[in-house]
Design a protein around this motif. Sequence first.
Motif, PDB file in Angstrom:
ATOM      1  N   PRO A   1      -2.584  -4.842  -9.695  1.00 53.54           N
ATOM      2  CA  PRO A   1      -4.451  -4.325  -9.313  1.00 53.54           C
ATOM      3  C   PRO A   1      -4.665  -2.967  -8.399  1.00 53.54           C
ATOM      4  O   PRO A   1      -5.453  -2.183  -8.884  1.00 53.54           O
ATOM      5  CB  PRO A   1      -4.625  -5.788  -8.227  1.00 53.54           C
ATOM      6  N   THR A   2      -3.704  -2.098  -8.541  1.00 54.44           N
ATOM      7  CA  THR A   2      -3.794  -0.812  -8.092  1.00 54.44           C
ATOM      8  C   THR A   2      -3.170   0.283  -9.023  1.00 54.44           C
ATOM      9  O   THR A   2      -3.219   1.116  -8.555  1.00 54.44           O
ATOM     10  CB  THR A   2      -2.516  -0.598  -6.975  1.00 54.44           C
TER      11      THR A   2
ATOM     12  N   ALA B   1      -3.097   1.541  11.938  1.00 53.77           N
ATOM     13  CA  ALA B   1      -2.315   3.165  11.719  1.00 53.77           C
ATOM     14  C   ALA B   1      -3.546   3.172  10.022  1.00 53.77           C
ATOM     15  O   ALA B   1      -3.595   4.564   9.472  1.00 53.77           O
ATOM     16  CB  ALA B   1      -1.270   2.226  10.693  1.00 53.77           C
ATOM     17  N   MET B   2      -3.988   1.831   9.645  1.00 51.72           N
ATOM     18  CA  MET B   2      -4.858   2.431   8.133  1.00 51.72           C
ATOM     19  C   MET B   2      -6.242   3.198   7.623  1.00 51.72           C
ATOM     20  O   MET B   2      -6.039   4.535   7.679  1.00 51.72           O
ATOM     21  CB  MET B   2      -4.913   0.854   7.665  1.00 51.72           C
ATOM     22  N   ARG B   3      -6.445   2.938   9.088  1.00 49.22           N
ATOM     23  CA  ARG B   3      -7.668   4.266   9.163  1.00 49.22           C
ATOM     24  C   ARG B   3      -7.335   5.223   9.430  1.00 49.22           C
ATOM     25  O   ARG B   3      -7.828   6.227   8.946  1.00 49.22           O
ATOM     26  CB  ARG B   3      -8.270   3.773  10.643  1.00 49.22           C
ATOM     27  N   LEU B   4      -6.068   5.548  10.255  1.00 56.43           N
ATOM     28  CA  LEU B   4      -5.875   7.086  10.374  1.00 56.43           C
ATOM     29  C   LEU B   4      -4.638   7.297   8.993  1.00 56.43           C
ATOM     30  O   LEU B   4      -4.830   8.588   8.766  1.00 56.43           O
ATOM     31  CB  LEU B   4      -4.452   7.014  11.468  1.00 56.43           C
ATOM     32  N   ARG B   5      -4.861   6.819   7.872  1.00 57.51           N
ATOM     33  CA  ARG B   5      -4.731   6.678   6.842  1.00 57.51           C
ATOM     34  C   ARG B   5      -5.406   7.765   6.245  1.00 57.51           C
ATOM     35  O   ARG B   5      -5.973   8.930   5.519  1.00 57.51           O
ATOM     36  CB  ARG B   5      -3.852   5.711   5.747  1.00 57.51           C
ATOM     37  N   THR B   6      -7.094   7.411   6.448  1.00 56.27           N
ATOM     38  CA  THR B   6      -7.748   7.834   5.593  1.00 56.27           C
ATOM     39  C   THR B   6      -8.507   9.254   6.341  1.00 56.27           C
ATOM     40  O   THR B   6      -8.959   9.820   5.810  1.00 56.27           O
ATOM     41  CB  THR B   6      -9.681   6.564   6.266  1.00 56.27           C
ATOM     42  N   ARG B   7      -7.860   9.098   7.632  1.00 58.75           N
ATOM     43  CA  ARG B   7      -8.088  10.661   8.014  1.00 58.75           C
ATOM     44  C   ARG B   7      -7.120  11.137   7.485  1.00 58.75           C
ATOM     45  O   ARG B   7      -7.481  13.063   7.842  1.00 58.75           O
ATOM     46  CB  ARG B   7      -8.161  10.343   9.810  1.00 58.75           C
TER      47      ARG B   7
ATOM     48  N   THR C   1       0.548  -1.273  -0.099  1.00 55.35           N
ATOM     49  CA  THR C   1       0.127  -0.268   0.075  1.00 55.35           C
ATOM     50  C   THR C   1       0.652   0.952  -0.415  1.00 55.35           C
ATOM     51  O   THR C   1      -0.039   2.245   0.308  1.00 55.35           O
ATOM     52  CB  THR C   1      -0.740  -0.119   1.404  1.00 55.35           C
TER      53      THR C   1
ATOM     54  N   THR D   1       4.420   1.437  11.559  1.00 59.70           N
ATOM     55  CA  THR D   1       3.662  -0.074  11.693  1.00 59.70           C
ATOM     56  C   THR D   1       3.003  -0.931   9.909  1.00 59.70           C
ATOM     57  O   THR D   1       2.790  -2.005   9.833  1.00 59.70           O
ATOM     58  CB  THR D   1       2.123   0.837  11.592  1.00 59.70           C
TER      59      THR D   1
ATOM     60  N   MET E   1       3.226   5.597  11.795  1.00 64.12           N
ATOM     61  CA  MET E   1       1.745   5.019  10.965  1.00 64.12           C
ATOM     62  C   MET E   1       3.074   4.576   9.828  1.00 64.12           C
ATOM     63  O   MET E   1       2.503   3.149   9.592  1.00 64.12           O
ATOM     64  CB  MET E   1       0.542   6.714  10.590  1.00 64.12           C
TER      65      MET E   1
END
Lengths: 476, 59
Positions: A234-235, A352-358, A205, A307, A304
């Motif tokens: 695929p990305t 950490a991934m949800r913080l990336r959304t933020r 990612t 991790t 972030m």
Amino acid sequence: MNESEVRFCTAAELASALRRRRISALELARAYLDLLKKLGPKYNAVAALMPERALDEARRADRALAKKNGGPLTGAARGAPTTWGAPPYRDQIFGEDATTVARLRRAGAVLVAKLAMVELAGGGGYRYPSASLQGPGRNPWNIERWSGGSSSGSGSAVGAGLVPFAIGSETSGSIGTPSAYCGITGLRPTYGLVSRKGAMALSWTLDKLGPMARTADDCATVLEAIAGADTGDPTASGKRFRPLTGRAATSAAKRARIAFADEDVSEHASPEARRALEKGVAEFKRIAPTFVRATLPAMPFGPMVQTVYSAEGAEIFAELIEGKRFEQLVDARQKAGLQAALEIKARDYLHAMRLRTRLQDALAAMFRDVDVILSVGRAMTATPITQPLDNPAPPGGPKPPPDKRNLSGPGSGNMGLIAAGNLAGIPAIFFPCGFATDGLPVGLQLVGPAFSEPLLVALASAYQRETDHHLKRPRA
Amino acid sequence: MTEEERNIDDPARLADEARENADKAASELRAQRVPIETEPPTVFKPALSVSLAEREIEQ
């Protein structure tokens, strides 16, 4: 053109020389092979020379040029990664080219060498610049200093004029740091603009591939050749890159609103680097005068990004980490980091991934008011080749200055831009802006929203038309 | 010079430090509250293939 005239040429200059028949692609490939053979070892820059393939491709390029079918990269030599800089993979041979390599070949470029890199692109967290199968990347401006990592060979080879451009990979800082330390221009594309098929994965990612060259315009030429859709990745976003030209580029540079935080230079730059960075920012202000104070949101960028790439990297390399060949890795700290990463909890990775959304939401809000963020490439110059990179208490000597890459919170300005930009998947261009008092290059970085590469290139190119920092050459 | 300083590259010490480092990062992350509705960026995508129903509609 002889070998010394070829060295330090830009890809654009070489394309012109080829079209005017001042040199053939075959002569050019031979000149770069000689340079890499003679000088590559001095910088630990080369993983493998590829003379047979290079000469074959050069002959093909000459045939295309004779038919006037040559593109902007026809005959231009380049480097490309394969061995992952790691002893366990020293004999690894792939049956096919990575998409990026295949696309460059299609654009007429000639592959002359595979360049060195930090082992496994630094996954796990290495302590010493020597964490590479090829040894520490040596800086063309002072071989007792590091070239930066993890794209160490690309930085050294381009900076030393051994190739006109190379490909680097960035998970968090691996194009930016060697570009800043070696005084070259590097472009980290938006996540998904360039296919990663066939390239080593450290973090699914976060990984991006991008050009490292002598000028922003050369980066644009290379990016145009390598960007685009790929069913093998695929990305891949399917988007292409087209640079702005002429009036559109000039107008975009003049109108761009530039976010900047003074403290990036005044508070966080090292004493050696500060004056050159101040001068660089002042020069940039003449190109794009609309400066706005704006800073990144306060978030723990370091934890972030660490991790995310540690958890993904540990899964990617789990078989290696748990196998016999693991002990062959060079750096003891890196080995400990990779083993510890196997134990990262799913909840922490997902947090950490949800913080990336933020973070993405916060940056989207920021980019409503500004077009790009300007900051230092790195706040200091290249570190000594033997200096630990993680600032452990050294035996006897004074504690080295802290690495300020991942700073966040009040007073941090935009020092966390490398980690934040990578976490958000947004593009950056790194370009030289002068020399520190220790004689080493320093540079700036521009970061914009997703797929803003045309604006970033236009701004850096405008800066390079008005300055000559990117034309400076290290003493042969 | 302390024993601690002398052995900065000792594997056992490095292993302890790596675990502490990961724990410290986890603590810093957990201290950041995230609203319950926030999802991670999507990685998973269903494979693209034409379903039987779609094929029948096309015919």
